[in-house]
Motif scaffolding. Structure first.
Motif, PDB file in Angstrom:
ATOM      1  N   GLN A 298       0.836  -1.468  -0.210  1.00  0.00           N
ATOM      2  CA  GLN A 298      -0.531   0.223  -0.048  1.00  0.00           C
ATOM      3  C   GLN A 298       0.711   1.176  -0.156  1.00  0.00           C
ATOM      4  O   GLN A 298       0.827   2.157  -0.765  1.00  0.00           O
ATOM      5  CB  GLN A 298      -0.828  -0.285   1.372  1.00  0.00           C
ATOM      6  CG  GLN A 298      -1.801  -1.401   0.943  1.00  0.00           C
ATOM      7  CD  GLN A 298      -3.361  -1.084   2.253  1.00  0.00           C
ATOM      8  OE1 GLN A 298      -2.239  -0.413   3.417  1.00  0.00           O
ATOM      9  NE2 GLN A 298      -4.158  -1.889   2.672  1.00  0.00           N
ATOM     10  N   GLU A 299       1.916   1.172   0.892  1.00  0.00           N
ATOM     11  CA  GLU A 299       2.937   2.316   0.918  1.00  0.00           C
ATOM     12  C   GLU A 299       3.460   2.373  -0.610  1.00  0.00           C
ATOM     13  O   GLU A 299       3.165   3.424  -1.288  1.00  0.00           O
ATOM     14  CB  GLU A 299       3.758   1.978   2.024  1.00  0.00           C
ATOM     15  CG  GLU A 299       4.842   3.498   1.896  1.00  0.00           C
ATOM     16  CD  GLU A 299       4.680   4.991   2.430  1.00  0.00           C
ATOM     17  OE1 GLU A 299       4.546   5.683   2.239  1.00  0.00           O
ATOM     18  OE2 GLU A 299       3.463   4.439   3.199  1.00  0.00           O
ATOM     19  N   LEU A 300       4.086   1.654  -1.443  1.00  0.00           N
ATOM     20  CA  LEU A 300       4.377   1.874  -2.512  1.00  0.00           C
ATOM     21  C   LEU A 300       3.576   2.499  -3.811  1.00  0.00           C
ATOM     22  O   LEU A 300       3.788   3.021  -4.378  1.00  0.00           O
ATOM     23  CB  LEU A 300       5.286  -0.193  -3.428  1.00  0.00           C
ATOM     24  CG  LEU A 300       6.366  -0.364  -2.906  1.00  0.00           C
ATOM     25  CD1 LEU A 300       6.503  -1.450  -2.845  1.00  0.00           C
ATOM     26  CD2 LEU A 300       7.582   1.119  -3.409  1.00  0.00           C
ATOM     27  N   LEU A 301       2.010   1.644  -3.283  1.00  0.00           N
ATOM     28  CA  LEU A 301       1.333   2.543  -4.406  1.00  0.00           C
ATOM     29  C   LEU A 301       0.956   3.670  -4.328  1.00  0.00           C
ATOM     30  O   LEU A 301       0.541   5.035  -4.962  1.00  0.00           O
ATOM     31  CB  LEU A 301      -0.671   1.415  -3.638  1.00  0.00           C
ATOM     32  CG  LEU A 301      -1.246   1.796  -4.657  1.00  0.00           C
ATOM     33  CD1 LEU A 301      -1.308   2.187  -6.350  1.00  0.00           C
ATOM     34  CD2 LEU A 301      -2.670   1.397  -4.383  1.00  0.00           C
TER      35      LEU A 301
ATOM     36  N   GLN B 110       1.985   9.128  -6.255  1.00  0.00           N
ATOM     37  CA  GLN B 110       2.042  10.921  -6.137  1.00  0.00           C
ATOM     38  C   GLN B 110       3.033  11.367  -6.832  1.00  0.00           C
ATOM     39  O   GLN B 110       3.281  12.025  -7.697  1.00  0.00           O
ATOM     40  CB  GLN B 110       3.131  10.458  -4.910  1.00  0.00           C
ATOM     41  CG  GLN B 110       4.157  12.203  -4.591  1.00  0.00           C
ATOM     42  CD  GLN B 110       3.026  13.536  -3.977  1.00  0.00           C
ATOM     43  OE1 GLN B 110       2.106  12.817  -3.657  1.00  0.00           O
ATOM     44  NE2 GLN B 110       3.596  14.358  -4.806  1.00  0.00           N
ATOM     45  N   ALA B 111       3.909  10.091  -7.880  1.00  0.00           N
ATOM     46  CA  ALA B 111       5.250  10.489  -9.141  1.00  0.00           C
ATOM     47  C   ALA B 111       4.140  10.261  -9.918  1.00  0.00           C
ATOM     48  O   ALA B 111       4.427  10.928 -11.133  1.00  0.00           O
ATOM     49  CB  ALA B 111       5.996   9.486  -8.846  1.00  0.00           C
ATOM     50  N   GLU B 112       3.297   9.672 -10.416  1.00  0.00           N
ATOM     51  CA  GLU B 112       2.014   9.895 -11.558  1.00  0.00           C
ATOM     52  C   GLU B 112       1.632  11.378 -11.235  1.00  0.00           C
ATOM     53  O   GLU B 112       1.506  11.917 -12.205  1.00  0.00           O
ATOM     54  CB  GLU B 112       0.957   8.699 -11.043  1.00  0.00           C
ATOM     55  CG  GLU B 112       0.024   8.312 -12.328  1.00  0.00           C
ATOM     56  CD  GLU B 112      -1.275   7.484 -12.465  1.00  0.00           C
ATOM     57  OE1 GLU B 112      -1.007   7.525 -13.735  1.00  0.00           O
ATOM     58  OE2 GLU B 112      -0.604   6.822 -11.560  1.00  0.00           O
ATOM     59  N   ARG B 113       1.449  11.964 -10.369  1.00  0.00           N
ATOM     60  CA  ARG B 113       0.712  13.100  -9.995  1.00  0.00           C
ATOM     61  C   ARG B 113       1.823  14.564 -10.595  1.00  0.00           C
ATOM     62  O   ARG B 113       1.148  15.111 -11.513  1.00  0.00           O
ATOM     63  CB  ARG B 113      -0.221  13.673  -8.330  1.00  0.00           C
ATOM     64  CG  ARG B 113      -1.096  12.441  -8.721  1.00  0.00           C
ATOM     65  CD  ARG B 113      -1.890  12.909  -6.963  1.00  0.00           C
ATOM     66  NE  ARG B 113      -1.077  13.012  -5.927  1.00  0.00           N
ATOM     67  CZ  ARG B 113      -1.229  11.926  -5.184  1.00  0.00           C
ATOM     68  NH1 ARG B 113      -2.579  10.642  -6.053  1.00  0.00           N
ATOM     69  NH2 ARG B 113      -0.743  11.287  -4.780  1.00  0.00           N
ATOM     70  N   GLU B 114       2.970  14.182 -10.001  1.00  0.00           N
ATOM     71  CA  GLU B 114       3.480  15.516 -10.445  1.00  0.00           C
ATOM     72  C   GLU B 114       3.712  14.760 -11.613  1.00  0.00           C
ATOM     73  O   GLU B 114       4.608  15.434 -12.322  1.00  0.00           O
ATOM     74  CB  GLU B 114       5.228  14.823  -9.495  1.00  0.00           C
ATOM     75  CG  GLU B 114       5.225  14.469  -7.860  1.00  0.00           C
ATOM     76  CD  GLU B 114       6.493  14.380  -7.061  1.00  0.00           C
ATOM     77  OE1 GLU B 114       7.318  13.306  -7.545  1.00  0.00           O
ATOM     78  OE2 GLU B 114       6.339  14.453  -5.945  1.00  0.00           O
ATOM     79  N   TYR B 115       3.933  13.697 -12.224  1.00  0.00           N
ATOM     80  CA  TYR B 115       4.300  13.191 -14.078  1.00  0.00           C
ATOM     81  C   TYR B 115       3.373  13.826 -14.574  1.00  0.00           C
ATOM     82  O   TYR B 115       3.818  14.423 -15.596  1.00  0.00           O
ATOM     83  CB  TYR B 115       4.533  11.978 -14.631  1.00  0.00           C
ATOM     84  CG  TYR B 115       4.832  11.583 -15.678  1.00  0.00           C
ATOM     85  CD1 TYR B 115       5.612  12.032 -17.004  1.00  0.00           C
ATOM     86  CD2 TYR B 115       3.887  11.143 -16.420  1.00  0.00           C
ATOM     87  CE1 TYR B 115       6.053  12.203 -17.696  1.00  0.00           C
ATOM     88  CE2 TYR B 115       3.747  11.150 -17.535  1.00  0.00           C
ATOM     89  CZ  TYR B 115       4.628  11.832 -18.620  1.00  0.00           C
ATOM     90  OH  TYR B 115       4.814  11.263 -19.477  1.00  0.00           O
ATOM     91  N   ASN B 116       2.410  13.755 -14.315  1.00  0.00           N
ATOM     92  CA  ASN B 116       1.401  14.562 -14.652  1.00  0.00           C
ATOM     93  C   ASN B 116       1.206  15.838 -14.987  1.00  0.00           C
ATOM     94  O   ASN B 116       0.803  16.788 -15.956  1.00  0.00           O
ATOM     95  CB  ASN B 116       0.065  13.573 -14.847  1.00  0.00           C
ATOM     96  CG  ASN B 116      -0.557  12.914 -15.511  1.00  0.00           C
ATOM     97  OD1 ASN B 116       0.274  12.360 -16.324  1.00  0.00           O
ATOM     98  ND2 ASN B 116      -1.060  12.160 -14.390  1.00  0.00           N
TER      99      ASN B 116
END
Length: 134
Positions: free
Chosen positions: A75-78, A83-89
């Motif tokens: 769950q922590e990795l998810l 978060q990384a996906e939000r930053e990338y977008n």
């Protein structure tokens, strides 16, 4: 006389049965009589020693704790991936905005407007050369 091969009679009753006093020639009318042992076959339950049960419970508890640890780590990795996906977008959106602004700055319409402001004259569709008036 010659004896032919004859199969044994399977309907023949065995004579070594014991008759009880409550049985009347094998015929029972009315209620069913229980003849000592019940008809159900009991499956023998294996005897398990208490220390094996305790050890099994401890092992199952440890395996459960490891599983829960794995679930929480997943769950922590998810969360990190999201978060990384939000930053990338967000970075992709900013890049596309900057790219649109840059394309507008170097686009033909902007170049034509700057050229007219500097005194250049459009040659029209026949002439693709910009001439300078003196």
């Amino acid at each position: 006389m010659k004896k032919d091969n004859v199969r044994p009679n399977k309907r023949k009753k065995k004579k070594n049965r014991k008759k009880s006093s409550s049985q009347s020639n094998g015929k029972v009318y009315g209620r069913k009589i229980n003849r000592g042992k019940s008809q159900k076959k009991k499956i023998p339950f294996p005897r398990i020693k208490p220390w094996k049960v305790i050890t099994g419970a401890i092992v199952l508890g440890l395996l459960g704790m490891l599983y829960l640890k794995h679930v929480f780590a997943t769950q922590e990795l998810l969360r990190e991936v999201q978060q990384a996906e939000r930053e990338y977008n967000q970075a992709k959106r900013l890049h596309s905005n900057y790219r649109l602004t840059y394309d507008r700055m170097i686009g033909p319409a902007e170049i034509y407007d700057k050229a007219k402001g500097l005194g250049f004259v459009n040659g029209g569709p026949a002439e693709k050369v910009i001439e300078v008036e003196k």
